[in-house]
Write a protein that holds these residues in place. Sequence first.
Motif, PDB file in Angstrom:
ATOM      1  N   ALA A 356      -3.665  30.739  -2.792  1.00  0.00           N
ATOM      2  CA  ALA A 356      -4.088  31.696  -3.835  1.00  0.00           C
ATOM      3  C   ALA A 356      -4.078  33.109  -3.273  1.00  0.00           C
ATOM      4  O   ALA A 356      -3.619  34.051  -3.932  1.00  0.00           O
ATOM      5  N   GLU A 357      -4.540  33.224  -2.040  1.00  0.00           N
ATOM      6  CA  GLU A 357      -4.563  34.548  -1.418  1.00  0.00           C
ATOM      7  C   GLU A 357      -3.153  35.123  -1.290  1.00  0.00           C
ATOM      8  O   GLU A 357      -2.930  36.324  -1.467  1.00  0.00           O
ATOM      9  N   LYS A 358      -2.196  34.250  -0.996  1.00  0.00           N
ATOM     10  CA  LYS A 358      -0.811  34.711  -0.820  1.00  0.00           C
ATOM     11  C   LYS A 358      -0.021  34.713  -2.128  1.00  0.00           C
ATOM     12  O   LYS A 358       1.179  35.007  -2.118  1.00  0.00           O
ATOM     13  N   GLU A 359      -0.658  34.319  -3.204  1.00  0.00           N
ATOM     14  CA  GLU A 359       0.034  34.161  -4.499  1.00  0.00           C
ATOM     15  C   GLU A 359       1.250  33.253  -4.355  1.00  0.00           C
ATOM     16  O   GLU A 359       2.370  33.618  -4.710  1.00  0.00           O
ATOM     17  N   ARG A 360       0.959  32.107  -3.803  1.00  0.00           N
ATOM     18  CA  ARG A 360       2.022  31.142  -3.555  1.00  0.00           C
ATOM     19  C   ARG A 360       1.821  29.959  -4.508  1.00  0.00           C
ATOM     20  O   ARG A 360       0.731  29.392  -4.559  1.00  0.00           O
ATOM     21  N   PRO A 361       2.838  29.583  -5.306  1.00  0.00           N
ATOM     22  CA  PRO A 361       2.664  28.480  -6.257  1.00  0.00           C
ATOM     23  C   PRO A 361       2.374  27.162  -5.534  1.00  0.00           C
ATOM     24  O   PRO A 361       2.916  26.902  -4.456  1.00  0.00           O
ATOM     25  N   MET A 362       1.522  26.341  -6.140  1.00  0.00           N
ATOM     26  CA  MET A 362       1.149  25.051  -5.550  1.00  0.00           C
ATOM     27  C   MET A 362       1.258  23.962  -6.615  1.00  0.00           C
ATOM     28  O   MET A 362       1.339  24.251  -7.807  1.00  0.00           O
ATOM     29  N   PRO A 363       1.213  22.700  -6.190  1.00  0.00           N
ATOM     30  CA  PRO A 363       1.218  21.610  -7.176  1.00  0.00           C
ATOM     31  C   PRO A 363      -0.061  21.617  -8.011  1.00  0.00           C
ATOM     32  O   PRO A 363      -1.087  22.135  -7.583  1.00  0.00           O
ATOM     33  N   LYS A 364       0.054  21.034  -9.195  1.00  0.00           N
ATOM     34  CA  LYS A 364      -1.123  20.855 -10.045  1.00  0.00           C
ATOM     35  C   LYS A 364      -2.126  19.976  -9.309  1.00  0.00           C
ATOM     36  O   LYS A 364      -1.736  19.013  -8.636  1.00  0.00           O
ATOM     37  N   LEU A 365      -3.403  20.317  -9.466  1.00  0.00           N
ATOM     38  CA  LEU A 365      -4.415  19.590  -8.696  1.00  0.00           C
ATOM     39  C   LEU A 365      -5.012  18.465  -9.541  1.00  0.00           C
ATOM     40  O   LEU A 365      -6.068  18.618 -10.143  1.00  0.00           O
ATOM     41  N   THR A 366      -4.293  17.341  -9.585  1.00  0.00           N
ATOM     42  CA  THR A 366      -4.799  16.177 -10.324  1.00  0.00           C
ATOM     43  C   THR A 366      -4.718  14.975  -9.392  1.00  0.00           C
ATOM     44  O   THR A 366      -3.929  14.978  -8.428  1.00  0.00           O
ATOM     45  N   ALA A 389       1.954  19.470  -0.104  1.00  0.00           N
ATOM     46  CA  ALA A 389       1.191  20.580  -0.673  1.00  0.00           C
ATOM     47  C   ALA A 389       2.019  21.856  -0.705  1.00  0.00           C
ATOM     48  O   ALA A 389       1.941  22.685   0.190  1.00  0.00           O
ATOM     49  N   GLY A 390       2.849  22.021  -1.741  1.00  0.00           N
ATOM     50  CA  GLY A 390       3.646  23.235  -1.830  1.00  0.00           C
ATOM     51  C   GLY A 390       4.883  23.206  -0.952  1.00  0.00           C
ATOM     52  O   GLY A 390       5.575  24.214  -0.791  1.00  0.00           O
ATOM     53  N   ASN A 391       5.173  22.039  -0.377  1.00  0.00           N
ATOM     54  CA  ASN A 391       6.398  21.841   0.409  1.00  0.00           C
ATOM     55  C   ASN A 391       7.084  20.588  -0.131  1.00  0.00           C
ATOM     56  O   ASN A 391       6.442  19.734  -0.722  1.00  0.00           O
ATOM     57  N   ALA A 392       8.360  20.482   0.102  1.00  0.00           N
ATOM     58  CA  ALA A 392       9.037  19.222  -0.214  1.00  0.00           C
ATOM     59  C   ALA A 392      10.247  19.082   0.691  1.00  0.00           C
ATOM     60  O   ALA A 392      10.928  20.060   0.997  1.00  0.00           O
ATOM     61  N   MET A 393      10.468  17.851   1.119  1.00  0.00           N
ATOM     62  CA  MET A 393      11.718  17.537   1.804  1.00  0.00           C
ATOM     63  C   MET A 393      12.599  16.876   0.749  1.00  0.00           C
ATOM     64  O   MET A 393      12.131  16.040  -0.022  1.00  0.00           O
ATOM     65  N   ILE A 394      13.844  17.290   0.710  1.00  0.00           N
ATOM     66  CA  ILE A 394      14.763  16.764  -0.308  1.00  0.00           C
ATOM     67  C   ILE A 394      15.981  16.195   0.399  1.00  0.00           C
ATOM     68  O   ILE A 394      16.501  16.813   1.333  1.00  0.00           O
ATOM     69  N   TYR A 395      16.397  15.006  -0.031  1.00  0.00           N
ATOM     70  CA  TYR A 395      17.621  14.402   0.500  1.00  0.00           C
ATOM     71  C   TYR A 395      18.638  14.275  -0.626  1.00  0.00           C
ATOM     72  O   TYR A 395      18.278  13.935  -1.756  1.00  0.00           O
ATOM     73  N   ARG A 396      19.885  14.528  -0.282  1.00  0.00           N
ATOM     74  CA  ARG A 396      20.976  14.241  -1.210  1.00  0.00           C
ATOM     75  C   ARG A 396      22.048  13.503  -0.411  1.00  0.00           C
ATOM     76  O   ARG A 396      22.412  13.938   0.681  1.00  0.00           O
ATOM     77  N   VAL A 397      22.536  12.403  -0.953  1.00  0.00           N
ATOM     78  CA  VAL A 397      23.505  11.577  -0.232  1.00  0.00           C
ATOM     79  C   VAL A 397      24.769  11.442  -1.073  1.00  0.00           C
ATOM     80  O   VAL A 397      24.698  11.127  -2.256  1.00  0.00           O
ATOM     81  N   ARG A 398      25.905  11.708  -0.441  1.00  0.00           N
ATOM     82  CA  ARG A 398      27.175  11.594  -1.168  1.00  0.00           C
ATOM     83  C   ARG A 398      28.157  10.716  -0.408  1.00  0.00           C
ATOM     84  O   ARG A 398      28.201  10.751   0.826  1.00  0.00           O
ATOM     85  N   PRO A 399      28.945   9.932  -1.138  1.00  0.00           N
ATOM     86  CA  PRO A 399      29.951   9.112  -0.468  1.00  0.00           C
ATOM     87  C   PRO A 399      31.018   9.976   0.200  1.00  0.00           C
ATOM     88  O   PRO A 399      31.275  11.099  -0.235  1.00  0.00           O
ATOM     89  N   HIS A 400      31.637   9.436   1.243  1.00  0.00           N
ATOM     90  CA  HIS A 400      32.800  10.093   1.845  1.00  0.00           C
ATOM     91  C   HIS A 400      33.978   9.917   0.885  1.00  0.00           C
ATOM     92  O   HIS A 400      34.158   8.843   0.317  1.00  0.00           O
ATOM     93  N   PRO A 401      34.786  10.961   0.694  1.00  0.00           N
ATOM     94  CA  PRO A 401      35.845  10.841  -0.320  1.00  0.00           C
ATOM     95  C   PRO A 401      36.857   9.736  -0.058  1.00  0.00           C
ATOM     96  O   PRO A 401      37.464   9.231  -0.996  1.00  0.00           O
ATOM     97  N   GLU A 402      37.049   9.344   1.206  1.00  0.00           N
ATOM     98  CA  GLU A 402      38.060   8.319   1.480  1.00  0.00           C
ATOM     99  C   GLU A 402      37.547   7.069   2.154  1.00  0.00           C
ATOM    100  O   GLU A 402      38.252   6.067   2.179  1.00  0.00           O
ATOM    101  N   ASP A 403      36.359   7.102   2.724  1.00  0.00           N
ATOM    102  CA  ASP A 403      35.941   5.976   3.563  1.00  0.00           C
ATOM    103  C   ASP A 403      34.613   5.408   3.062  1.00  0.00           C
ATOM    104  O   ASP A 403      33.579   6.078   3.125  1.00  0.00           O
ATOM    105  N   VAL A 404      34.672   4.168   2.579  1.00  0.00           N
ATOM    106  CA  VAL A 404      33.476   3.513   2.037  1.00  0.00           C
ATOM    107  C   VAL A 404      32.379   3.348   3.097  1.00  0.00           C
ATOM    108  O   VAL A 404      31.207   3.186   2.771  1.00  0.00           O
ATOM    109  N   ASN A 405      32.768   3.443   4.368  1.00  0.00           N
ATOM    110  CA  ASN A 405      31.823   3.242   5.469  1.00  0.00           C
ATOM    111  C   ASN A 405      31.176   4.538   5.963  1.00  0.00           C
ATOM    112  O   ASN A 405      30.498   4.532   6.988  1.00  0.00           O
ATOM    113  N   ARG A 406      31.426   5.618   5.267  1.00  0.00           N
ATOM    114  CA  ARG A 406      30.859   6.898   5.711  1.00  0.00           C
ATOM    115  C   ARG A 406      30.251   7.643   4.529  1.00  0.00           C
ATOM    116  O   ARG A 406      30.601   7.390   3.378  1.00  0.00           O
ATOM    117  N   SER A 407      29.375   8.586   4.856  1.00  0.00           N
ATOM    118  CA  SER A 407      28.769   9.402   3.808  1.00  0.00           C
ATOM    119  C   SER A 407      28.242  10.694   4.412  1.00  0.00           C
ATOM    120  O   SER A 407      28.258  10.876   5.631  1.00  0.00           O
TER     121      SER A 407
END
Length: 490
Positions: A356-366, A389-407
């Motif tokens: 609040a002091e830094k005016e930083r958005p946070m998750p709803k407190l429920t 608390a106001g942070n998130a780690m995000i993962y995105r995974v995509r297939p390799h365009p030619e190799d089913v064994n890689r991503s």
Amino acid sequence: MVGPHDKRQHMQEIAMSGSSQNSKVTALSSASGSGPDWPERWKTLEHGIRVGRYVDEDFAQLEYDKLWSKVWQAAARVDEIPAVNDFTTYEIGDQSVFLVRSDADTIKAYHNVCPHRGTALTEGAGTFDHGNIICPFHGWRWDTEGANHYILAREEFKNGELCAADVALKELQCEVYAGFVFINFDSDPQPFDEFIAPVRELCDDLNIGEMRHYWWKSIPVDSNWKVAQEAFFEGYHVPATHPQLETAAADFIYGEKIEGEFEEYNHHNVAYDTFDNGHGRFYAGKASNYQGNVKRFAINKDPVDAMADRLQLLVDGMDAQVLQADVDLLRTLKGNIPEDSNLGAEYVRVLYADAAEKERPMPKLTPEILSMWGGMIFIFPNLLILPQAGNAMIYRVRPHPEDVNRSTFEIYSTRTLPAAAPRERAVVEVVDNPDDPDQVYLIPRQDLGNLKRIQKGLHSRSIRQVWLASYNEKIILGMHQEMDTYLQAE
Ligand code: FES
Ligand SMILES: [Fe+2]
């Protein structure tokens, strides 16, 4: 044409209209990939997954043809293109798209191809000078609305009668939500609002849309994309894969302390939900530390030290989701927990007071949102959000365009920013060696370290299916069942 969601609705109608047990079984088994014409090697089973789904090239091709071509998918974070005329390129399989911020509030997505002779118009990320998109081959030029403005010797094309539509850039459906730019290759896709509805409230209340990059890495991995993301769908792997996070259970598993008092591992407290459209989540259920349940940290240690030492393992092991500033705030509570409060509540209080002091958005407190701290939201088909608390780690995974064994496995460490902080552009760091401790933090390195071995094992002639735990691994099954509604659509 019957789309994937029409098909599922049809299955549900069959299931609901059938009065006998048999018709329900038929409908459900058909919906989960067990229809008579569906190859045995590709079946989604009641208790497992056939291995062909992870190793067969034909299956990967089917995914491109019927899943990636129809599904909403996150093509970028908005802070990759923060300024007008900024662009970035998104690739899935052999398809390439570029996203451009055409004005302060609008992002557009175009197929990355010149209508003259097919040159890809962009690579990577950058800024279109004065909003001019110029093909490097013969210099045709467009604005960021996709309209053509220049063709050298225009009179030579189509008897001088090229119309605007002949040479306009081809636009894709595009929706900005929760700080992501979602695109869809289908010209008539499932409405985005309907697609995202099951997880919208969670993402909104966690303020995911306000998260800005702290760092972002792209990591090549030697496994199928589904193997990679399924490694993050459960807490069941934690004692064996991350023994430092679950010492009692790990000692039991590795035989250091088989005698003794191992009762329950912490991750038994993880709750799992699957939602419509293949989405899912895990969360702390009733065991959230932030609702006062911190007893398990308190054995022979000051509770503040115990909780802070544990969270420090996450800071040192990931530098995401929990950040050093959070642990530093927690340590200020040592000897300062009022009689009528508890450690979890006090930690939440100081985090929110600081924000609040830094005016930083946070998750709803429920209570529900507190239970998501340390949990995970899965947005089908390939996006995982692990909030705190106001942070998130995000993962995105995509297939390799030619190799089913890689991503390609991407990690975004994100956080909400104080009002006064500058908004910088997100730039990806490409990792060349996923085993290098200088490039990948310990915890994801432990997870990703399993993937090559899993992929290798899945090629064994002795294995036909993997087994899935009915509760701890239910998000995996839900994902495959939803995939089947796409893959088996007409
Ligand atoms: S291929 Fe783009 S201008 Fe010729
Ligand atoms: Fe893990």
